[in-house]
Enzyme design. Structure first.
Site, mmCIF file in Angstrom:
data_model
loop_
_atom_site.group_PDB
_atom_site.id
_atom_site.type_symbol
_atom_site.label_atom_id
_atom_site.label_comp_id
_atom_site.label_asym_id
_atom_site.label_seq_id
_atom_site.Cartn_x
_atom_site.Cartn_y
_atom_site.Cartn_z
ATOM 1 N N SER A 252 -17.775 47.277 42.823
ATOM 2 C CA SER A 252 -17.371 46.355 41.768
ATOM 3 C C SER A 252 -17.389 47.097 40.440
ATOM 4 C CB SER A 252 -18.335 45.167 41.707
ATOM 5 O OG SER A 252 -19.554 45.611 41.154
ATOM 6 N N LYS A 253 -17.044 46.375 39.403
ATOM 7 C CA LYS A 253 -16.976 46.961 38.058
ATOM 8 C C LYS A 253 -18.268 47.686 37.674
ATOM 9 C CE LYS A 253 -13.333 45.843 35.280
ATOM 10 N NZ LYS A 253 -12.480 44.808 35.788
ATOM 11 N N ARG A 254 -19.387 47.228 38.220
ATOM 12 C CA ARG A 254 -20.666 47.850 37.894
ATOM 13 C C ARG A 254 -20.694 49.332 38.253
ATOM 14 N NH1 ARG A 254 -24.451 46.287 41.221
ATOM 15 N NH2 ARG A 254 -22.966 45.117 42.456
ATOM 16 N N GLY A 256 -18.246 51.383 37.912
ATOM 17 C CA GLY A 256 -17.208 52.110 37.191
ATOM 18 C C GLY A 256 -15.897 51.380 37.374
#
Ligand code: GLU
Length: 473
Positions: A252-254, A256
């Site tokens: 996920s966005k976490r 990168g």
């Protein structure tokens, strides 16, 4: 002939997981002289956007994954956009209805919700109650006449089992009693994914479905039921393990960027991404080899070497690989590429840019790095007190270097390096005692790339100016 497809839903930007799915399908098609088909699954009217479709198409092109049939180029089994295939879906919905393999369901949202709550209260898995499964023709007509908009549900056999033969997972058995009568046509006249995908894959003569494992349990058994009901040949399935972040949670966005466009914007090279994604869940015969061109990946690819375990996406490994690809790319090409990334304020002229690439290439991991590197060079932070105190004791060296600079008549890194050495010789200092004060005085930093390169890039006047500032402080 092998025919595979990449059928993205244009409900978001091209995702890194999509890249791998597209790539593996592409590799499989090219390896087997088959066809790679692009199909846009845009039945979710609210969430599908042209912008996302364009992003996906451009992303595939940028990666160099070309397709043989698709919405933009057509092909023998088009159209290749689901929103243009509604009539095809209706004819098969009608066939199933006529054969008693599907039925109209008039249950309201409230009724279904009540059923769900009740099931949960009893600790059961919520499943459609099959209330409408056995309505008579007259009952159906009566409700239709009343103007109630039905959905169409698939009449799942009450017992038996479905076996999914998966290339990666082996045979998996799904008892039918766990499946309910799922919706195949919504009340707004739009077919569901599980239905449309089967019709399309069958009519487009897809031989192999290679997709993420997230489809394996919930979707594939239902799709096989539809294949069976319509007497379609069932394709081979290969469900790819998921891509996880380094902490082993879903990517996920976490972790990168997850959108392909972000990688493109940051200055990743498509070759590096293809190389990296191509090994995410696939092991080539030669496990030591790290660099694979698209051509090499094609010749290596086979379904047997797909991994069963989840793939770990490491953005630092990808960055390292990109760095290597930049290093391997010739300077002329890197100069051309970097022109698209460099901020206007740093672009002096083409000649200068050539120098920048020649001298800084080894420090660039992603092409946009050029901006922070140049920003560091041209807009250094002011010297702190400690450094000022230190440099106060170095004025002799700085003065001598300044005189040397004035007398330099050629401006290139070698001349500058020689000047530094000569200055050192004259004063009897070398090594850290020579380079460190110059570095701090000119770059205001304690480390960085070679100071003569730094001096060359900021130019004679700027170097003089910075030294004068120190001398006069
Ligand atoms: N449109 C589906 C998705 O993007 C396709 C899945 C499939 O390959 O069947 O998830």
């Amino acid at each position: 002939m092998i025919r595979v497809r990449f059928p993205p839903s244009p409900t978001g930007y091209m995702h890194i997981g999509n890249v791998r799915t597209a790539l593996f399908n592409y590799l499989y098609a090219r390896k087997n002289n088959g066809k790679f088909i692009l199909r846009i699954e845009d039945t979710d009217k609210e969430r599908s956007k042209k912008e996302y479709e364009d992003d996906i198409i451009n992303g595939l092109k940028w990666l160099g994954l070309d397709w043989d049939e698709g919405p933009d180029i057509g092909g023998p089994f088009g159209p290749y956009r689901q929103s243009e295939r509604l009539d095809i879906y209706y004819s098969y919905i009608n066939k199933l209805l006529n054969e008693g393999k599907a039925y109209y369901c008039f249950c309201s949202e409230e009724e279904l919700e009540k059923d769900r709550e009740e099931a949960l209260r009893k600790g059961l898995m919520p499943k459609y109650s099959r209330r409408c499964r056995n309505l008579t023709k007259e009952q159906v007509q009566e409700k239709l006449d009343k103007g109630i908009k039905p959905v169409v549900r698939f009449k799942t056999p009450l017992n038996g089992e479905i076996i999914v033969k998966d290339e990666i997972r082996g045979d998996l058995t799904f008892p039918l009693e766990n499946l309910d009568d799922f919706v195949i046509l919504r009340s707004d006249g739009i077919p569901t994914y599980n239905f449309a995908v089967v019709i399309d894959d069958a009519l487009m003569k897809i031989t192999d479905v290679i997709r993420g494992e997230d489809h394996l349990h919930g979707n594939t058994p239902r799709q096989i039921l539809i294949y069976n009901a319509l007497n379609f040949d069932i394709p081979n399935f290969a469900h790819l393990p998921m891509i996880l972040g380094e902490d082993h949670t879903r990517l996920s966005k976490r972790h990168g960027s997850v959108s392909l466009k972000d990688y493109k914007n940051e200055g990743y090279l498509p070759e590096a991404l293809v190389n990296y994604m191509g090994l995410l869940g696939f092991s080539p015969e030669n496990k030591e080899k790290e660099f694979f061109s698209l051509e090499e990946l094609i010749s290596e690819f086979n379904l047997k070497n797909l991994s069963k375990s989840n793939a770990i996406f490491s953005s630092s490994k990808l960055k390292w690989l990109n760095h290597k690809y930049i290093e391997m790319t010739d300077n002329k090409k890197v100069t051309e590429l970097i022109k698209k990334y460099i901020n206007d304020q740093f672009l002096v002229d083409d000649e200068w840019l050539k120098d920048v690439v020649r001298l800084l290439k080894e420090h660039i991991f992603v092409l946009s790095d050029i901006n922070y590197i140049l920003n560091d060079i041209f807009n250094p932070l002011p010297l702190d007190n400690e450094k000022i105190v230190f440099l106060n004791e170095q004025k002799n060296l700085l003065n001598e270097f300044l005189i040397g600079l004035e007398n330099l008549n050629q401006w290139n890194e070698n001349e500058i390096l020689n000047l530094i050495r000569d200055t050192g010789k004259k004063l009897g200092i070398k090594g850290k005692n020579l380079y460190y004060p110059l570095r701090v005085a000119i770059s205001h930093k304690e480390e960085g790339f070679e100071i003569y390169v730094y001096i060359y890039l900021i130019g004679k006047e700027e170097t003089k100016k910075r030294i004068m500032e120190v001398i006069n402080s």
